[in-house]
Design an enzyme around this catalytic site. Structure first.
Site, PDB file in Angstrom:
ATOM      1  CG  HIS A  18      -1.913   1.026   1.359  1.00 20.33           C
ATOM      2  ND1 HIS A  18      -3.165   0.936   0.770  1.00 20.33           N
ATOM      3  CD2 HIS A  18      -1.906   2.214   2.010  1.00 20.33           C
ATOM      4  CE1 HIS A  18      -3.870   2.012   1.061  1.00 20.33           C
ATOM      5  NE2 HIS A  18      -3.137   2.817   1.809  1.00 20.33           N
TER       6      HIS A  18
ATOM      7  CG  ASP B 154      -0.862   5.566   2.497  1.00 19.53           C
ATOM      8  OD1 ASP B 154      -2.072   5.501   2.241  1.00 19.53           O
ATOM      9  OD2 ASP B 154      -0.280   4.759   3.264  1.00 19.53           O
TER      10      ASP B 154
ATOM     11  CG  HIS C 239      -4.999   5.705   0.026  1.00 19.75           C
ATOM     12  ND1 HIS C 239      -5.047   5.624   1.402  1.00 19.75           N
ATOM     13  CD2 HIS C 239      -6.006   6.541  -0.336  1.00 19.75           C
ATOM     14  CE1 HIS C 239      -6.039   6.374   1.853  1.00 19.75           C
ATOM     15  NE2 HIS C 239      -6.630   6.958   0.828  1.00 19.75           N
TER      16      HIS C 239
ATOM     17  CG  MET D   8      -5.018  10.263   0.873  1.00 23.29           C
ATOM     18  SD  MET D   8      -4.258   9.583   2.363  1.00 23.29           S
ATOM     19  CE  MET D   8      -3.067   8.492   1.616  1.00 23.29           C
TER      20      MET D   8
ATOM     21  CG  MET E 152     -10.187   6.679   4.437  1.00 22.95           C
ATOM     22  SD  MET E 152      -8.548   5.955   4.239  1.00 22.95           S
ATOM     23  CE  MET E 152      -7.637   6.653   5.611  1.00 22.95           C
TER      24      MET E 152
ATOM     25  CG  ASP F 253      -5.675   3.021   4.997  1.00 23.29           C
ATOM     26  OD1 ASP F 253      -4.883   2.816   5.932  1.00 23.29           O
ATOM     27  OD2 ASP F 253      -5.404   3.740   4.013  1.00 23.29           O
TER      28      ASP F 253
HETATM   29  C1  DX5 Z   1      -3.408   7.258   6.449  1.00 22.25           C
HETATM   30  C2  DX5 Z   1      -3.011   6.245   5.429  1.00 22.25           C
HETATM   31  C3  DX5 Z   1      -2.770   4.891   5.952  1.00 22.25           C
HETATM   32  C4  DX5 Z   1      -1.721   4.801   7.039  1.00 22.25           C
HETATM   33  C5  DX5 Z   1      -2.263   3.808   8.017  1.00 22.25           C
HETATM   34  O1  DX5 Z   1      -3.955   8.350   5.806  1.00 22.25           O
HETATM   35  O2  DX5 Z   1      -3.988   6.131   4.411  1.00 22.25           O
HETATM   36  O3  DX5 Z   1      -2.520   3.949   4.911  1.00 22.25           O
HETATM   37  O4  DX5 Z   1      -0.455   4.383   6.619  1.00 22.25           O
HETATM   38  O5  DX5 Z   1      -1.403   3.753   9.094  1.00 22.25           O
HETATM   39  P1  DX5 Z   1      -1.700   2.904  10.398  1.00 22.25           P
HETATM   40  O6  DX5 Z   1      -1.853   1.480   9.948  1.00 22.25           O
HETATM   41  O7  DX5 Z   1      -0.519   3.161  11.225  1.00 22.25           O
HETATM   42  O8  DX5 Z   1      -2.981   3.455  10.983  1.00 22.25           O
HETATM   43 ZN    ZN Z   2      -3.734   4.535   2.913  1.00 18.22          ZN
END
Ligand code: DX5
Ligand code: ZN
Length: 219
Positions: free
Chosen positions: A33, A35, A66, A68, A137, A175
């Protein structure tokens, strides 16, 4: 295919050694994954297409990207070219989510739609024919290591019910704040892909296998 699938979020990995971090989890996870954050759509900056392209040579595991960032559309092609297999977008990150999802498919990738904690599922039925993955989320997007929002469990159940009504093979990914404590809750609610960052990348690399087993419920 084994369920739940695990998609390891590199956001919590050692950024100076991302290639080695992928190698350390590769035998135990199903996807990587990635981000991508722009400091505008979310209050954090991570990495973009050049880093993803460089990491592509380290593994054949699917890259679950992913996004953002906003506006998202200009980055779809560079992200696909960098080696993404799944591209997930937030409806708020562009003016026309339907067009964005169509473009992801046209680029030859699987398309995902991500729902923030405050985003309702009402528009999802219209998007189902275009999506291969729905991401719920369970934290506000932007950072790893945040607390799991239990309020999202009902949404996971509602999305599961929607998916079950279709004939499409749609993955239900969760996530944010996924740990050995919260994983059983989201699996019970209907999730089949768990994204995890902090829960995997803590301790030395030789602990990762155990960390991942704990997420799968193997103690
Ligand atoms: C947050 C990200 C996640 C993040 C999750 O915006 O989309 O993918 O890495 O991290 P953990 O697993 O530490 O909550
Ligand atoms: Zn993510």
């Amino acid at each position: 295919m084994r369920f739940p699938q695990i998609s390891s979020s590199l956001l919590s990995a050692d950024f100076a050694r991302l290639g080695e971090e992928i190698k350390a989890v590769e035998p135990f996870v199903d996807m990587i994954h990635l981000d991508v954050m722009d400091g505008h759509f979310v209050p954090n900056i991570s990495f973009g297409p050049p880093v993803i392209a460089a990491l592509r040579t380290w593994t054949t595991l699917p890259f679950d990207v992913h996004l953002m960032l906003s506006p998202v559309d200009p980055f779809l092609k560079p992200i696909a070219k960098a080696g993404a297999n799944i591209i997930t977008v937030h409806p708020e990150s562009g003016p026309h989510i339907y067009r964005t999802l169509q473009e992801i498919k046209a680029l030859g990738c699987r398309a995902g739609v991500a729902l923030n904690p405050g985003t309702p599922i009402e528009s999802l039925p219209l998007l189902l024919p275009l999506v291969d993955l729905i991401l719920v989320m369970t934290v506000n997007p932007g950072f790893g290591g945040q607390t799991f929002l239990k309020s999202q469990l009902k949404k996971i159940k509602d999305v599961r019910a929607l998916i079950n009504e279709t004939n499409h093979d749609i993955l239900l990914q969760v996530d944010g704040g996924i740990s050995p404590d919260t994983a059983p809750l989201v699996i019970e609610a209907g999730a089949n892909v768990l994204v995890a960052g902090t829960a995997i990348f803590h301790g030395k690399a030789d602990k990762y296998e155990k960390n991942i087993s704990h997420l799968r419920g193997i103690l």
